[in-house]
Design a protein around this motif. Structure first.
Motif, PDB file in Angstrom:
ATOM      1  N   PHE A 107       0.832  -1.209   0.000  1.00 26.19           N
ATOM      2  CA  PHE A 107       0.000   0.000   0.000  1.00 26.19           C
ATOM      3  C   PHE A 107       0.864   1.256   0.000  1.00 26.19           C
ATOM      4  O   PHE A 107       0.624   2.192  -0.778  1.00 26.19           O
ATOM      5  CB  PHE A 107      -0.928  -0.011   1.214  1.00 26.19           C
ATOM      6  CG  PHE A 107      -1.626   1.296   1.451  1.00 26.19           C
ATOM      7  CD1 PHE A 107      -2.690   1.681   0.654  1.00 26.19           C
ATOM      8  CD2 PHE A 107      -1.209   2.148   2.466  1.00 26.19           C
ATOM      9  CE1 PHE A 107      -3.325   2.890   0.860  1.00 26.19           C
ATOM     10  CE2 PHE A 107      -1.838   3.355   2.681  1.00 26.19           C
ATOM     11  CZ  PHE A 107      -2.904   3.724   1.875  1.00 26.19           C
ATOM     12  N   LEU A 108       1.894   1.284   0.840  1.00 24.98           N
ATOM     13  CA  LEU A 108       2.759   2.456   0.913  1.00 24.98           C
ATOM     14  C   LEU A 108       3.535   2.653  -0.394  1.00 24.98           C
ATOM     15  O   LEU A 108       3.713   3.792  -0.855  1.00 24.98           O
ATOM     16  CB  LEU A 108       3.723   2.322   2.093  1.00 24.98           C
ATOM     17  CG  LEU A 108       3.062   2.289   3.481  1.00 24.98           C
ATOM     18  CD1 LEU A 108       4.094   2.012   4.557  1.00 24.98           C
ATOM     19  CD2 LEU A 108       2.332   3.594   3.772  1.00 24.98           C
ATOM     20  N   ASP A 109       3.976   1.553  -1.008  1.00 23.41           N
ATOM     21  CA  ASP A 109       4.667   1.657  -2.294  1.00 23.41           C
ATOM     22  C   ASP A 109       3.729   2.187  -3.379  1.00 23.41           C
ATOM     23  O   ASP A 109       4.139   2.982  -4.235  1.00 23.41           O
ATOM     24  CB  ASP A 109       5.228   0.292  -2.701  1.00 23.41           C
ATOM     25  CG  ASP A 109       6.401  -0.136  -1.838  1.00 23.41           C
ATOM     26  OD1 ASP A 109       7.056   0.754  -1.256  1.00 23.41           O
ATOM     27  OD2 ASP A 109       6.649  -1.357  -1.734  1.00 23.41           O
ATOM     28  N   ASP A 110       2.471   1.757  -3.340  1.00 21.98           N
ATOM     29  CA  ASP A 110       1.504   2.225  -4.332  1.00 21.98           C
ATOM     30  C   ASP A 110       1.187   3.705  -4.143  1.00 21.98           C
ATOM     31  O   ASP A 110       0.935   4.421  -5.128  1.00 21.98           O
ATOM     32  CB  ASP A 110       0.219   1.401  -4.237  1.00 21.98           C
ATOM     33  CG  ASP A 110       0.401  -0.008  -4.765  1.00 21.98           C
ATOM     34  OD1 ASP A 110       1.415  -0.258  -5.452  1.00 21.98           O
ATOM     35  OD2 ASP A 110      -0.452  -0.880  -4.464  1.00 21.98           O
ATOM     36  N   VAL A 111       1.178   4.170  -2.891  1.00 20.24           N
ATOM     37  CA  VAL A 111       0.933   5.593  -2.649  1.00 20.24           C
ATOM     38  C   VAL A 111       2.066   6.432  -3.244  1.00 20.24           C
ATOM     39  O   VAL A 111       1.830   7.512  -3.806  1.00 20.24           O
ATOM     40  CB  VAL A 111       0.773   5.866  -1.138  1.00 20.24           C
ATOM     41  CG1 VAL A 111       0.739   7.369  -0.855  1.00 20.24           C
ATOM     42  CG2 VAL A 111      -0.492   5.225  -0.615  1.00 20.24           C
ATOM     43  N   LEU A 112       3.283   5.938  -3.149  1.00 19.12           N
ATOM     44  CA  LEU A 112       4.434   6.689  -3.669  1.00 19.12           C
ATOM     45  C   LEU A 112       4.366   6.865  -5.186  1.00 19.12           C
ATOM     46  O   LEU A 112       4.901   7.834  -5.718  1.00 19.12           O
ATOM     47  CB  LEU A 112       5.738   5.980  -3.283  1.00 19.12           C
ATOM     48  CG  LEU A 112       6.075   5.969  -1.794  1.00 19.12           C
ATOM     49  CD1 LEU A 112       7.328   5.157  -1.537  1.00 19.12           C
ATOM     50  CD2 LEU A 112       6.253   7.383  -1.265  1.00 19.12           C
ATOM     51  N   VAL A 113       3.722   5.912  -5.881  1.00 17.51           N
ATOM     52  CA  VAL A 113       3.601   6.018  -7.345  1.00 17.51           C
ATOM     53  C   VAL A 113       2.171   6.388  -7.755  1.00 17.51           C
ATOM     54  O   VAL A 113       1.793   6.224  -8.917  1.00 17.51           O
ATOM     55  CB  VAL A 113       4.034   4.703  -8.031  1.00 17.51           C
ATOM     56  CG1 VAL A 113       5.508   4.468  -7.818  1.00 17.51           C
ATOM     57  CG2 VAL A 113       3.230   3.512  -7.521  1.00 17.51           C
ATOM     58  N   PHE A 114       1.363   6.857  -6.779  1.00 19.64           N
ATOM     59  CA  PHE A 114       0.014   7.364  -7.020  1.00 19.64           C
ATOM     60  C   PHE A 114      -0.927   6.288  -7.577  1.00 19.64           C
ATOM     61  O   PHE A 114      -1.851   6.593  -8.326  1.00 19.64           O
ATOM     62  CB  PHE A 114       0.054   8.565  -7.977  1.00 19.64           C
ATOM     63  CG  PHE A 114       0.846   9.720  -7.445  1.00 19.64           C
ATOM     64  CD1 PHE A 114       0.258  10.654  -6.610  1.00 19.64           C
ATOM     65  CD2 PHE A 114       2.186   9.866  -7.755  1.00 19.64           C
ATOM     66  CE1 PHE A 114       0.986  11.717  -6.110  1.00 19.64           C
ATOM     67  CE2 PHE A 114       2.922  10.918  -7.259  1.00 19.64           C
ATOM     68  CZ  PHE A 114       2.323  11.845  -6.426  1.00 19.64           C
ATOM     69  N   LYS A 115      -0.700   5.038  -7.188  1.00 18.33           N
ATOM     70  CA  LYS A 115      -1.626   3.961  -7.541  1.00 18.33           C
ATOM     71  C   LYS A 115      -2.636   3.706  -6.433  1.00 18.33           C
ATOM     72  O   LYS A 115      -3.634   3.014  -6.652  1.00 18.33           O
ATOM     73  CB  LYS A 115      -0.851   2.669  -7.830  1.00 18.33           C
ATOM     74  CG  LYS A 115      -0.067   2.699  -9.119  1.00 18.33           C
ATOM     75  CD  LYS A 115       0.583   1.353  -9.367  1.00 18.33           C
ATOM     76  CE  LYS A 115       1.353   1.356 -10.678  1.00 18.33           C
ATOM     77  NZ  LYS A 115       2.019   0.040 -10.903  1.00 18.33           N
ATOM     78  N   ALA A 116      -2.367   4.192  -5.241  1.00 15.56           N
ATOM     79  CA  ALA A 116      -3.284   4.090  -4.107  1.00 15.56           C
ATOM     80  C   ALA A 116      -3.322   5.448  -3.415  1.00 15.56           C
ATOM     81  O   ALA A 116      -2.449   6.298  -3.638  1.00 15.56           O
ATOM     82  CB  ALA A 116      -2.845   2.993  -3.139  1.00 15.56           C
ATOM     83  N   ILE A 117      -4.327   5.639  -2.586  1.00 21.93           N
ATOM     84  CA  ILE A 117      -4.514   6.930  -1.934  1.00 21.93           C
ATOM     85  C   ILE A 117      -4.699   6.716  -0.440  1.00 21.93           C
ATOM     86  O   ILE A 117      -5.228   5.686  -0.011  1.00 21.93           O
ATOM     87  CB  ILE A 117      -5.723   7.663  -2.539  1.00 21.93           C
ATOM     88  CG1 ILE A 117      -5.760   9.122  -2.090  1.00 21.93           C
ATOM     89  CG2 ILE A 117      -7.018   6.963  -2.193  1.00 21.93           C
ATOM     90  CD1 ILE A 117      -6.763   9.962  -2.854  1.00 21.93           C
ATOM     91  N   VAL A 118      -4.259   7.694   0.343  1.00 24.10           N
ATOM     92  CA  VAL A 118      -4.440   7.654   1.795  1.00 24.10           C
ATOM     93  C   VAL A 118      -5.762   8.351   2.130  1.00 24.10           C
ATOM     94  O   VAL A 118      -5.909   9.547   1.888  1.00 24.10           O
ATOM     95  CB  VAL A 118      -3.276   8.351   2.524  1.00 24.10           C
ATOM     96  CG1 VAL A 118      -3.525   8.359   4.028  1.00 24.10           C
ATOM     97  CG2 VAL A 118      -1.962   7.685   2.203  1.00 24.10           C
ATOM     98  N   PRO A 119      -6.742   7.632   2.662  1.00 22.95           N
ATOM     99  CA  PRO A 119      -8.016   8.278   3.005  1.00 22.95           C
ATOM    100  C   PRO A 119      -7.856   9.147   4.252  1.00 22.95           C
ATOM    101  O   PRO A 119      -7.257   8.729   5.238  1.00 22.95           O
ATOM    102  CB  PRO A 119      -8.956   7.104   3.257  1.00 22.95           C
ATOM    103  CG  PRO A 119      -8.054   5.982   3.664  1.00 22.95           C
ATOM    104  CD  PRO A 119      -6.762   6.190   2.937  1.00 22.95           C
ATOM    105  N   PHE A 120      -8.389  10.341   4.208  1.00 22.96           N
ATOM    106  CA  PHE A 120      -8.358  11.258   5.344  1.00 22.96           C
ATOM    107  C   PHE A 120      -9.725  11.220   6.011  1.00 22.96           C
ATOM    108  O   PHE A 120     -10.735  11.635   5.426  1.00 22.96           O
ATOM    109  CB  PHE A 120      -8.023  12.670   4.872  1.00 22.96           C
ATOM    110  CG  PHE A 120      -6.562  12.927   4.711  1.00 22.96           C
ATOM    111  CD1 PHE A 120      -5.933  13.945   5.409  1.00 22.96           C
ATOM    112  CD2 PHE A 120      -5.797  12.135   3.871  1.00 22.96           C
ATOM    113  CE1 PHE A 120      -4.578  14.179   5.269  1.00 22.96           C
ATOM    114  CE2 PHE A 120      -4.444  12.358   3.715  1.00 22.96           C
ATOM    115  CZ  PHE A 120      -3.824  13.380   4.420  1.00 22.96           C
TER     116      PHE A 120
END
Length: 220
Positions: free
Chosen positions: A81-94
């Motif tokens: 998940f963290l790797d995908d966030v770095l390449v904008f494939k996943a998002i961190v919900p606020f």
């Protein structure tokens, strides 16, 4: 004669100074150990590993949202998940600090309320490194990394970095940063044991009453 007396006094003073410095070092080290306590201690320390970062120059609010999302995940899933966030494939919900956060369609990937989210790259990279450090500590202990999960992940506010910016008409504005303390605790899940099948299957009272019912007559 005076020189011998002087050197004796100097030697005594140096010994006393060494003792004082040694006691001060022990006192400071104990205080440091008390300061680095984790807010959560696992039940079985031999089956867990920890990692912590203090005074990290990343936004506290970003860290809080990331840690709350990965808490409870399997380590491999959290790392992906963290790797995908770095390449904008996943998002961190606020879900907590939502002021001024835009709505993103990618938030539908997560089973969280709301559609507000961001891609905090800097905070994600730092927490990814902390997670890797905790996994390396677990490997050193001889734990099975495939069974590890994030039992505890927490972000706390650190003292703000106080700076100033110069404004028009001779004014000075606040220019502070919001760093964070982050701690992660990984634990090893016990392997699932298959439940033994009962020799006699349990049935409800309703089903038992139906089984006792005897059909009379030959109608359809």
């Amino acid at each position: 004669m005076w020189s011998i007396f002087f050197f004796k006094v100097l030697g005594f003073f140096m010994k006393s100074l060494k003792r004082i410095l040694l006691l001060a070092f022990i006192f400071v080290s104990r205080k440091y150990e008390e300061m680095t306590r984790y807010s959560h201690e696992p039940d079985n320390a031999t089956k867990s590993s920890k990692s912590r970062g203090s005074h990290l120059r990343i936004h506290y609010k970003h860290c809080c949202e990331i840690t709350s999302h990965i808490k409870g995940m399997q380590v491999t899933k959290a790392a992906k998940f963290l790797d995908d966030v770095l390449v904008f494939k996943a998002i961190v919900p606020f879900t907590n600090y939502t002021g001024g956060i835009g709505r993103k369609a990618m938030c539908k990937q997560n089973k969280k309320k709301g559609t507000q989210g961001r891609w905090p790259v800097k905070a994600t990279a730092v927490i990814r490194d902390l997670l890797s450090n905790a996994v390396a500590n677990a490997e050193t202990k001889g734990l099975d990394t495939d069974l590890l999960y994030v039992q505890h992940a927490q972000a706390n506010r650190a003292p703000p970095g106080r700076r100033r910016t110069y404004r028009a008409h001779g004014r000075i504005g606040k220019y502070a940063s919001e760093p964070a303390h982050v701690e992660i605790v990984l634990c090893e899940k016990a392997p699932k044991v298959a439940a033994e099948e009962d020799e006699q299957k349990k049935i409800t009272r309703k089903v038992a009453a139906k089984n006792r019912f005897v059909k009379v007559g030959g109608g359809n």
